[in-house]
Design an enzyme around this catalytic site. Structure first.
Site, PDB file in Angstrom:
ATOM      1  N   CYS A  16       0.631  -1.448  -0.076  1.00 35.08           N
ATOM      2  CA  CYS A  16       0.021  -0.063  -0.143  1.00 35.08           C
ATOM      3  C   CYS A  16       0.930   1.239   0.010  1.00 35.08           C
ATOM      4  CB  CYS A  16      -0.846   0.028   1.185  1.00 35.08           C
ATOM      5  SG  CYS A  16      -1.951  -1.272   1.518  1.00 35.08           S
ATOM      6  N   ARG A  45       2.654   0.641  -5.327  1.00 33.21           N
ATOM      7  CA  ARG A  45       2.612  -0.061  -4.237  1.00 33.21           C
ATOM      8  C   ARG A  45       1.509  -0.833  -4.223  1.00 33.21           C
ATOM      9  NH1 ARG A  45       6.467   1.578  -0.966  1.00 33.21           N
ATOM     10  NH2 ARG A  45       5.295   0.893   0.921  1.00 33.21           N
ATOM     11  N   TRP A  77      -2.805  -2.293  -1.828  1.00 36.06           N
ATOM     12  CA  TRP A  77      -2.626  -3.658  -1.890  1.00 36.06           C
ATOM     13  C   TRP A  77      -3.327  -4.763  -0.935  1.00 36.06           C
ATOM     14  CZ3 TRP A  77       0.411  -7.860  -0.366  1.00 36.06           C
ATOM     15  CH2 TRP A  77       0.870  -8.900  -1.538  1.00 36.06           C
ATOM     16  N   ASN A 134      -0.454   1.564   6.098  1.00 36.63           N
ATOM     17  CA  ASN A 134       0.157   0.865   5.208  1.00 36.63           C
ATOM     18  C   ASN A 134       1.094  -0.326   6.280  1.00 36.63           C
ATOM     19  OD1 ASN A 134       2.184  -0.621   3.434  1.00 36.63           O
ATOM     20  ND2 ASN A 134       3.715   1.102   3.484  1.00 36.63           N
ATOM     21  N   GLY A 135       0.670  -1.546   6.022  1.00 41.18           N
ATOM     22  CA  GLY A 135       1.425  -2.332   6.886  1.00 41.18           C
ATOM     23  C   GLY A 135       0.293  -3.407   7.335  1.00 41.18           C
ATOM     24  N   GLU A 185      15.777 -15.954 -13.625  1.00 41.39           N
ATOM     25  CA  GLU A 185      15.309 -14.808 -13.903  1.00 41.39           C
ATOM     26  C   GLU A 185      14.396 -14.228 -15.226  1.00 41.39           C
ATOM     27  OE1 GLU A 185      14.937 -12.199 -11.901  1.00 41.39           O
ATOM     28  OE2 GLU A 185      14.872 -10.418 -13.133  1.00 41.39           O
ATOM     29  N   LYS A 224      10.316 -13.120 -15.108  1.00 38.25           N
ATOM     30  CA  LYS A 224      10.121 -11.786 -15.679  1.00 38.25           C
ATOM     31  C   LYS A 224       8.888 -12.004 -16.685  1.00 38.25           C
ATOM     32  CE  LYS A 224      12.210  -8.640 -14.208  1.00 38.25           C
ATOM     33  NZ  LYS A 224      12.148  -9.417 -13.072  1.00 38.25           N
ATOM     34  N   GLU A 263       5.778 -12.810 -14.437  1.00 39.16           N
ATOM     35  CA  GLU A 263       5.204 -11.466 -13.725  1.00 39.16           C
ATOM     36  C   GLU A 263       4.374 -10.520 -14.588  1.00 39.16           C
ATOM     37  OE1 GLU A 263       7.686  -9.256 -10.980  1.00 39.16           O
ATOM     38  OE2 GLU A 263       9.092  -9.416 -12.337  1.00 39.16           O
ATOM     39  N   HIS A 291      15.886 -35.634 -16.627  1.00 39.94           N
ATOM     40  CA  HIS A 291      15.561 -36.322 -15.662  1.00 39.94           C
ATOM     41  C   HIS A 291      14.002 -36.379 -15.087  1.00 39.94           C
ATOM     42  CE1 HIS A 291      19.632 -37.422 -14.798  1.00 39.94           C
ATOM     43  NE2 HIS A 291      20.133 -36.060 -15.284  1.00 39.94           N
ATOM     44  N   LYS A 334       5.202  -3.432  -5.917  1.00 37.49           N
ATOM     45  CA  LYS A 334       6.553  -3.058  -6.150  1.00 37.49           C
ATOM     46  C   LYS A 334       7.420  -3.589  -4.764  1.00 37.49           C
ATOM     47  CE  LYS A 334      10.658  -1.624  -8.004  1.00 37.49           C
ATOM     48  NZ  LYS A 334      11.133  -2.476  -9.131  1.00 37.49           N
TER      49      LYS A 334
END
Ligand code: M6R
Length: 622
Positions: free
Chosen positions: A2, A27, A74, A100-101, A481, A485, A488, A504, A617
């Site tokens: 947030c 955020r 968020w 926020n939290g 990586e 990418k 997401e 395998h 983010k």
């Protein structure tokens, strides 16, 4: 997660609040809301969904007033909905809060407050806060906020207003970021600096448990016991433009293009051909290094992937065992950490809750701690024994790009520094690595110049449901990586495999037409194995590297430089690939046109490059 903002001044508060929130949407963007004090009354406007919904509501039902707070959410407790949107208000009055939290003990507090006659409407943890503040309110908002925070367990950055004291905002932080902006006749709070940068460069970086009272007279910072704190002003030196898109259609694309400069800036003052690598305040004696039992690199997501590059660099160069650990796992293991251990916490934001928690635990044990982060004044940078900054500039896009490549560069610098201290680095080796590093910015430019070809290839794979990324050694780290990418931002299921591992088990999934992105180095026989099962292979190979064209359906060439450094360039290719797949660019009319076109195609498909679904983010919750 947030983002919160607040404004006290003489202008219409909602104008800043909306602008500030737009800078913080990275955020979280499940809902947005503001509360403005108008003639002594708190007026709230809030809406589920993107900030644009709130803006539309304000165009029909404006919120007047020169003091206000705002929030972009968020969701953690309770689904994204109007009722769960912030600001939240006490059921017994008008004390109003943005948060926020996460409040960990909200359930017991809710039960208790209910027994005191308070009512709850939302499913959020936040709603206890205005009720708690109201419970303690005795004519002094600051004191009531202090008392309420004594009861709160968890993390919070709060902005609080009340019609009873219509001239002020009270704010506080604990384990969630919060800054104060000091302008001309106006003051601000925000979760991050870019939100206030159009208004001021004078910032207070708040510490945990510092309380702020903003009025038209200015800003005062207090300890919980009411003692005043004289804060030093932090002057923001980076360009305002650095936090804007600067002509690019998305922050991600801009940040991909900023990598040559970000890498150069990260090396500035640290790498010079005839000098030892200079890591600033990170200094070890040979004796300390001799006594060191191990190094852990602890991080999340892309930073973890950069840590994998770090393991290779440090082990190769300095011959010290390195374990790379996912922060959220490390906390729940029983890792062997002693006062002879070096814990390297790697984090773009410097605020990632899991990484921060590892750092704190490590400090309790007495381990030596080093932060590698991109954000000056972030929690991780302040709490570690020493810090090395990646000088990437603000990274706004949720998908990390320039932070990753600059982290990879710092990892190489760290490897060189440690190797030097152990007397392991021959001067000609050191010179070769430095030369390669110093060449990197221009080589990244060369890769960027290939974006049209990459865009074309991206189009070929944009409709896939599954993708495989194969690599060996450092290229395997890059493959991980690259797969992240594409997951997401393009929402395509992708898996990274070490080239030799596929046979395998997972090779059972390969069928005619399966698309594979193969980082070619040292892997040709593994590539042939999947090719012979009908897979279509997009290879990433160095220029001048011999390539059997009957095996590859497409080849992207990257410049050849010394092997340890060159894979970083591969990452740029993968980022571009992910970007372009997400936006389905048609490359025919040139890069700029294609980028614009891609943006609209992606928007049509619901792929929002800078705000991928379900992501934020900065992950400041466990
Ligand atoms: O700020 P941090 O580097 O600590 O963030 C860690 C991850 O959340 C972050 O790298 C995330 O995986 C990115 N979205 C990846 O692009």
């Amino acid at each position: 997660m947030c983002g919160i903002v607040g404004y006290v001044g003489k202008k219409k508060a909602s104008d800043f609040l909306i602008e500030g929130l737009s800078k913080l949407e990275y955020r979280g963007y499940d809902s947005a809301g503001i509360a403005v004090i108008n003639n002594g009354k708190v007026e709230i406007r809030k809406h589920k969904g993107r900030l644009s919904n709130l803006v539309e509501e304000l165009s029909n039902n404006s919120a007047e007033g020169t003091i206000g707070i705002g929030h972009t959410r968020w969701a953690t407790h309770g689904e994204p909905s109007d009722v769960n949107s912030h600001p939240h208000q006490t059921s017994k009055g008008d004390i109003t809060v943005v948060h926020n939290g996460i409040i960990e003990n909200y359930s017991e507090l809710t039960q208790w407050l209910k027994s005191e006659g308070y009512e709850f409407k939302s499913a959020t943890d936040t709603e206890v806060i205005p009720n708690l503040i109201h419970y303690y309110y005795n004519g002094n908002l600051f004191e009531a906020v202090v008392k309420a925070t004594e009861k709160l367990e968890g993390s919070y950055a709060l902005g609080v207003v009340s019609g009873q004291e219509p001239d002020k905002i009270v704010a506080v932080r604990k384990d969630s970021p919060l800054i104060v902006g000091i302008g001309q006749g106006e003051t601000f709070i925000a979760s991050d600096i870019p939100a206030v940068l159009n208004y001021t460069r004078d910032i207070y970086l708040l510490e945990d448990n510092e309380f702020v009272v903003l009025t038209n007279e200015g800003v005062e910072v207090f300890e919980a016991n009411g003692d005043k704190i004289n804060k030093e002003i932090y002057k923001v030196t980076w360009n305002e433009d650095a936090a804007e898109k600067g002509g690019y259609d998305s922050f991600m694309l801009k940040e991909i293009h900023e990598q040559p400069k970000a890498i150069k800036d990260t090396m500035a003052g640290r790498v010079a051909l005839n000098e030892k690598v200079n890591l600033g305040d990170f200094k070890l004696t040979s004796e300390e290094l001799e006594n060191m039992d191990r190094i852990y690199i602890v991080a999340c997501g892309t930073a973890y992937n950069a840590g994998l590059m770090g393991k290779v660099a440090i082990e190769d160069l300095a011959r010290i065992p390195v374990e790379v650990a996912i922060a959220s796992e490390f906390r729940y293991r029983n890792p062997i950490v002693t006062n002879k251990t070096l814990i390297v916490t790697l984090s773009q934001s410097g605020e990632t809750a899991d990484t921060l928690a590892v750092l704190r635990d490590a400090k309790k044990i007495g381990a030596k701690t080093l932060a590698i982060t991109n954000v000056v004044g972030s929690s991780i940078s302040r709490e570690a024994d020493s810090v090395i900054y990646t000088m990437a500039g603000p990274e706004i896009a949720v998908a990390s790009t320039k932070a990753y490549t600059t982290q990879a560069v710092v990892m190489n610098l760290l490897g060189m520094y440690l190797a030097d201290l152990k007397g392991l680095l021959k001067s000609e080796e050191e010179a070769e690595i430095k030369n390669a590093l110093l060449e990197l910015p221009s080589k990244v430019e060369e890769v960027l110049n290939q974006k049209a070809q990459i865009a074309k290839i991206a189009k070929l794979i944009s409709q896939e449901k599954d993708l495989f990324y194969l690599g060996r050694d450092v290229d395997y780290a890059l493959a991980i990586e690259g797969a992240l990418k594409i997951k997401e931002i393009a929402y395509i299921h992708s898996e990274a495999y070490a080239g030799g591992e596929l046979k395998h088990g997972t090779i059972a999934l390969i069928e005619p037409g399966t698309k594979i992105i193969a980082l070619k180095d040292k892997m040709i026989s593994n590539i042939r194995e999947v090719k012979s099962r009908g897979a279509e292979i997009i290879g990433i190979a160095y220029e001048n590297q011999e390539v059997d064209l009957s095996v590859f359906d497409e080849i992207i060439r990257i410049p050849q430089i010394s092997t340890r450094i060159a894979p970083i360039l591969g990452a740029v290719v993968l980022q571009l690939l992910a970007y372009y797949v997400a936006t389905r660019i048609a490359p025919i009319l040139g890069a700029v046109v294609l980028q614009l076109l891609a943006y609209y195609v992606a928007t049509e498909r619901g792929c929002d490059i800078d705000k991928p679904r379900n992501l934020a983010k900065s992950v400041t919750v466990e």
